[in-house]
Structures are given as structure tokens and as C-alpha cells.
Scaffold this motif. Structure first.
Motif, PDB file in Angstrom:
ATOM      1  N   LEU A 105      -0.569  39.373 -82.424  1.00  0.00           N
ATOM      2  CA  LEU A 105      -1.858  38.703 -82.068  1.00  0.00           C
ATOM      3  C   LEU A 105      -1.774  37.954 -80.505  1.00  0.00           C
ATOM      4  CD1 LEU A 105      -2.631  37.125 -85.648  1.00  0.00           C
ATOM      5  CD2 LEU A 105      -3.944  39.057 -84.125  1.00  0.00           C
TER       6      LEU A 105
ATOM      7  N   GLY B  85      -4.902  27.305 -89.364  1.00  0.00           N
ATOM      8  CA  GLY B  85      -4.858  28.837 -89.575  1.00  0.00           C
ATOM      9  C   GLY B  85      -3.503  29.242 -89.541  1.00  0.00           C
ATOM     10  N   ASP B  86      -3.143  30.321 -90.262  1.00  0.00           N
ATOM     11  CA  ASP B  86      -1.982  30.812 -90.429  1.00  0.00           C
ATOM     12  C   ASP B  86      -1.470  31.638 -89.114  1.00  0.00           C
ATOM     13  OD1 ASP B  86      -1.538  30.149 -93.068  1.00  0.00           O
ATOM     14  OD2 ASP B  86      -2.586  31.987 -93.860  1.00  0.00           O
TER      15      ASP B  86
ATOM     16  N   PRO C 200      -0.795  26.251 -89.723  1.00  0.00           N
ATOM     17  CA  PRO C 200      -1.324  26.388 -90.914  1.00  0.00           C
ATOM     18  C   PRO C 200      -1.147  24.918 -91.866  1.00  0.00           C
ATOM     19  CG  PRO C 200       0.809  27.273 -91.121  1.00  0.00           C
ATOM     20  CD  PRO C 200       0.585  27.032 -89.676  1.00  0.00           C
TER      21      PRO C 200
ATOM     22  N   ASP D 122       2.866  35.353 -84.463  1.00  0.00           N
ATOM     23  CA  ASP D 122       2.585  36.861 -84.687  1.00  0.00           C
ATOM     24  C   ASP D 122       2.658  37.524 -83.186  1.00  0.00           C
ATOM     25  OD1 ASP D 122       1.121  39.646 -84.606  1.00  0.00           O
ATOM     26  OD2 ASP D 122       1.220  39.186 -86.723  1.00  0.00           O
TER      27      ASP D 122
ATOM     28  N   ASP E 265      -0.467  34.475 -88.706  1.00  0.00           N
ATOM     29  CA  ASP E 265      -0.935  35.944 -88.392  1.00  0.00           C
ATOM     30  C   ASP E 265      -2.432  36.001 -88.834  1.00  0.00           C
ATOM     31  OD1 ASP E 265      -1.003  35.240 -91.177  1.00  0.00           O
ATOM     32  OD2 ASP E 265       0.172  37.131 -91.650  1.00  0.00           O
ATOM     33  N   ASP E 266      -3.187  34.724 -88.610  1.00  0.00           N
ATOM     34  CA  ASP E 266      -4.684  35.034 -88.738  1.00  0.00           C
ATOM     35  C   ASP E 266      -5.306  35.367 -87.566  1.00  0.00           C
ATOM     36  OD1 ASP E 266      -7.264  34.329 -89.302  1.00  0.00           O
ATOM     37  OD2 ASP E 266      -6.897  32.695 -90.431  1.00  0.00           O
ATOM     38  N   PRO E 267      -6.008  36.675 -87.408  1.00  0.00           N
ATOM     39  CA  PRO E 267      -6.655  37.008 -86.293  1.00  0.00           C
ATOM     40  C   PRO E 267      -7.962  36.211 -85.948  1.00  0.00           C
ATOM     41  CG  PRO E 267      -6.879  38.800 -87.750  1.00  0.00           C
ATOM     42  CD  PRO E 267      -5.828  37.615 -88.582  1.00  0.00           C
ATOM     43  N   ASP E 268      -8.594  35.728 -86.952  1.00  0.00           N
ATOM     44  CA  ASP E 268      -9.868  34.663 -86.574  1.00  0.00           C
ATOM     45  C   ASP E 268      -9.343  33.411 -86.064  1.00  0.00           C
ATOM     46  OD1 ASP E 268     -11.397  36.792 -87.591  1.00  0.00           O
ATOM     47  OD2 ASP E 268     -11.306  35.990 -89.775  1.00  0.00           O
ATOM     48  N   ALA E 269      -8.313  32.987 -86.482  1.00  0.00           N
ATOM     49  CA  ALA E 269      -7.753  31.749 -86.095  1.00  0.00           C
ATOM     50  C   ALA E 269      -7.446  31.841 -84.704  1.00  0.00           C
ATOM     51  CB  ALA E 269      -6.672  31.204 -86.981  1.00  0.00           C
TER      52      ALA E 269
END
Length: 388
Positions: A83, A54-55, A38, A80, A57-61
């Protein structure tokens, strides 16, 4: 996986100093690294092929990340696990160590229960949800190390407690559900860097760790203990690997008790600070071993080259501020010393900014252990602040 050069692209969740050193170790093998982190321009960014910002826990990333790489690993327990499992199940990208291993290890209570159920020696422990639970633990164990179940690192989230009157303050300090572990009156702390490959297991020699304020200050090889203890530590480390799924390097922290027995303190499912000595002190570094292992490649030798000491360079300021390291000539001009700077933009109190490794002469001469030399070099370098 067939070994070819240039090789595959390895994705690393986390771009801190461990991600940086993984990328450094991957490059000579023809492996490119993409990190997900991130923090823009994270420490690993200058040496990795690319960074996805990206974080954890960011599914898009994670979806973008999975599309860019051939295999995935992680260098931080904040990744995560769900993920990571999706990367494997939906995108068909292998993830090592396995997401279920991360789920086991990221919760210290689950981790300890798993080890105890497998018959692996651990200190007595119990679940603690509030101050009353902590007082009950003190009545049973007398003195405890209170540990946050999740999120703790570098000693943060660990609070020693011996007085029941301190129960509320200790629970506030860890900030949530915790585990109380009976305080161990140990002779020394050890760690074994163990590697699970594709059908093979290797262990590095056990290192002796010196902590202050729950922060690792130095790791000493060979450890100043008996051969019987070293063999026992290696055996326990191999037993630990039997309880975990997936390939990679695992940092296994241990207590040597006063009677020479071994107990497991904590496990990291990744390269570990106490394994940094392997860069100069072993035939193959823990970082190269991790790259080899998660790609399913043959593992390298774990043999100790010579007596070695690693000492951390920790932030010494009271508040976060920009910093650089000064008087590095003391290290760079020393033929037996190596400097590693982690590329962090800001120094913080007790933050790991880099490390120095000093190697000795003679492969197994315990008297040649360069501990005093390493401490002198650690004190010689200093933090300088460009705004002053």
C-alpha cells in the motif's frame, strides 16, 4: 523539495509514541502531521493535525491518507509495504524510507541475508521452520536466539534456546516461521542512529543499551567503550545504509563482541527507542532529523551536547488497566531531568509508557555520566490507578 515555512503536510503511518514525537518535532519546523492508525485517539492524535482511523492494510484508508499529505513516512513496521508503494506509484506522493526497504527489514531472515550478502558483519544464522530445524540449529550453534521472522517488537517474538528439549515450546512461543541466530557472548550492546538525507549521511554517536528480559531499559551516552569501537560502529552503520533505499532515520542495533568487533543485531527503518536521548542530548533530535530527511531538507547536527542517559518507564502491572504516572515531581523538580509521557490510555506489563532523560555536566567527561541519577528517578515515579 523547496524549504518553506509553513511547510508541507507529512503523513505518518502509525500513531504510537514515535508518531507523537515526530509530530512534536515537526511543529516548530512549520510542518503539519496527519497520522493513520487503527486506534481511535491514538497517542499521536493530541499533537498531530489530524488522524485517519484505519488499519495498516486498509486500501481505502490509505487512499484518503494519500490525498491529505505531501509526503509519507511510517513509524511502525506493520505498515503495508504494498500500500505504501501504491501511495507513491498511483498517488504520486513520495514515501520514505522506500517500501522495498520495509520489505527487506520487516522479515528478519531477509534482513540478515541482505546484510550478509553485502559483507556486513552479522552473527551466524539459519532459517527455522519447525522444531527439527531448531534442533539442527542448536547442534550447529550450541545456543541460539530464536526470532519470529515478522511481527516481533520490544523483545516479543524473541526466545533464547539452548536445550533441544525446549524446541517445540520455543517454536510455539514465536508462533510461526523463524530465524535462529547464534547466541553472541557480547561485551555490550550498542546502537547507532543513522540518517540518510538527500545526498548526505549523518550518524549520532553510538549509545550503549542495557536490556532486561529483551526490553530496552536505558541508553547511555557516551557509550562505555573505546574510541576504536565507536568508530567501527559508525562505519558499520554507514555500510548498512548503503544496503537500504530511501531517506530517513534508521536505528541500527549492534553487538560489541569480547574482542572489540562489531556485529549487526537488527535494524529499524524509523526513529528508535535507543535514540530518544537525542531530544535533550543532541543538537538535533532523531525525530527532527527524520522529518528533515523524508522531506529532502538539509540535516541538522548530530553532535552530543553532554553526557546523557535515557531510561524507559515500563508498565509494572500484571494485567492491562488504566493508569497515570504519580510522583512526577521527582523528575519535574530536577534541573537535569526531562519527562516524556506517551499518552497511552492503558498500562500493560512491560509496556513502554514514557521515558526520563537525565543530562550531565561536561561534554565528554565520561565520569559525569548520570546513570545512577537516571535509575533513581525511574524508581521514584510510580503508576497510579484512578479506579482504586
Amino acid at each position: 523539495m523547496t524549504v518553506t515555512v509553513p511547510g508541507p503536510t507529512l503523513g505518518v503511518v502509525g500513531g504510537g509514541q514515535l508518531g507523537r514525537m515526530l509530530a512534536e518535532a515537526a511543529a516548530p519546523l512549520g510542518v503539519e502531521v496527519v497520522v493513520l492508525d487503527p486506534t481511535p485517539d491514538c497517542p499521536a492524535a493530541p499533537v498531530a493535525r489530524d488522524q485517519i482511523v484505519g488499519d495498516f492494510d486498509d486500501p481505502d484508508a490509505f487512499a484518503e491518507f494519500a490525498a491529505r499529505v505531501d509526503a509519507v513516512t511510517f513509524e511502525i513496521e506493520l505498515a503495508d509495504a504494498d500500500l505504501l508503494a501504491r501511495v507513491a506509484d498511483e498517488h504520486g506522493v513520495p514515501v520514505d524510507p522506500a517500501p522495498e526497504t520495509l520489505r527487506t527489514i520487516e522479515d528478519k531472515l531477509v534482513q540478515k541475508r541482505t546484510l550478509a550478502d553485502a559483507g556486513i558483519p552479522v552473527p551466524p544464522f539459519r532459517r527455522v521452520d519447525d522444531a527439527d530445524d531448531l534442533r539442527d540449529a542448536l547442534a550447529e550453534f550450541d545456543a541460539v536466539m530464536l526470532k519470529a521472522r515478522t511481527g516481533g517488537y520490544d523483545g516479543r517474538g524473541n526466545v533464547p534456546v539452548s536445550d533441544p528439549d525446549d524446541a517445540e515450546a520455543a517454536m510455539d512461543a514465536v508462533g510461526g516461521p523463524a530465524m535462529a541466530e547464534a547466541f553472541v557472548d557480547f561485551a555490550r550492546e550498542l546502537s547507532v542512529i543513522a540518517v540518510q538525507g538527500d545526498g548526505e549521511v549523518r550518524t549520532f554517536p553510538a549509545g550503549e543499551n542495557v536490556h532486561e528480559e529483551e526490553i530496552l531499559r536505558e541508553t547511555i551516552l557516551p557509550a562505555r567503550t573505546t574510541e576504536a569501537v565507536l568508530e567501527r560502529a559508525e562505519g558499520v552503520a554507514r555500510d548498512v545504509l548503503d544496503t537500504l533505499s530511501g531517506r530517513g532515520v534508521f536505528g541500527i542495533e549492534l553487538f560489541e563482541t569480547r574482542d572489540g568487533e562489531i556485529q549487526v543485531n537488527e535494524i529499524a527503518p524509523r526513529p528508535h527507542n535507543s535514540g530518544h536521548w537525542t531530544i535533550e542530548g543532541a543538537r538535533t533530535s532523531q525525530f527532527e532529523q527524520h522529518v528533515r530527511a523524508v522531506l529532502g531538507w538539509p540535516l541538522g547536527s548530530t553532535r552530543l551536547r553532554c553526557p546523557t542517559v535515557m531510561t524507559n518507564l515500563l508498565g509494572t502491572v500484571d494485567e492491562p488497566r488504566p493508569a497515570r504516572l504519580g510522583n512526577v515531581e521527582a523528575v519535574l523538580g530536577d534541573p537535569n531531568a526531562s519527562l516524556h509521557w506517551y499518552g497511552k490510555a492503558e498500562v500493560r506489563p512491560l509496556r513502554k509508557m514514557g521515558h526520563v532523560t537525565v543530562t550531565g555536566d561536561g561534554e565528554r567527561d565520561r565520569d559525569a555520566n548520570p546513570l545512577a541519577h537516571a535509575r533513581e528517578l525511574r524508581e521514584a515515579v510510580r503508576f497510579e490507578h484512578p479506579d482504586e
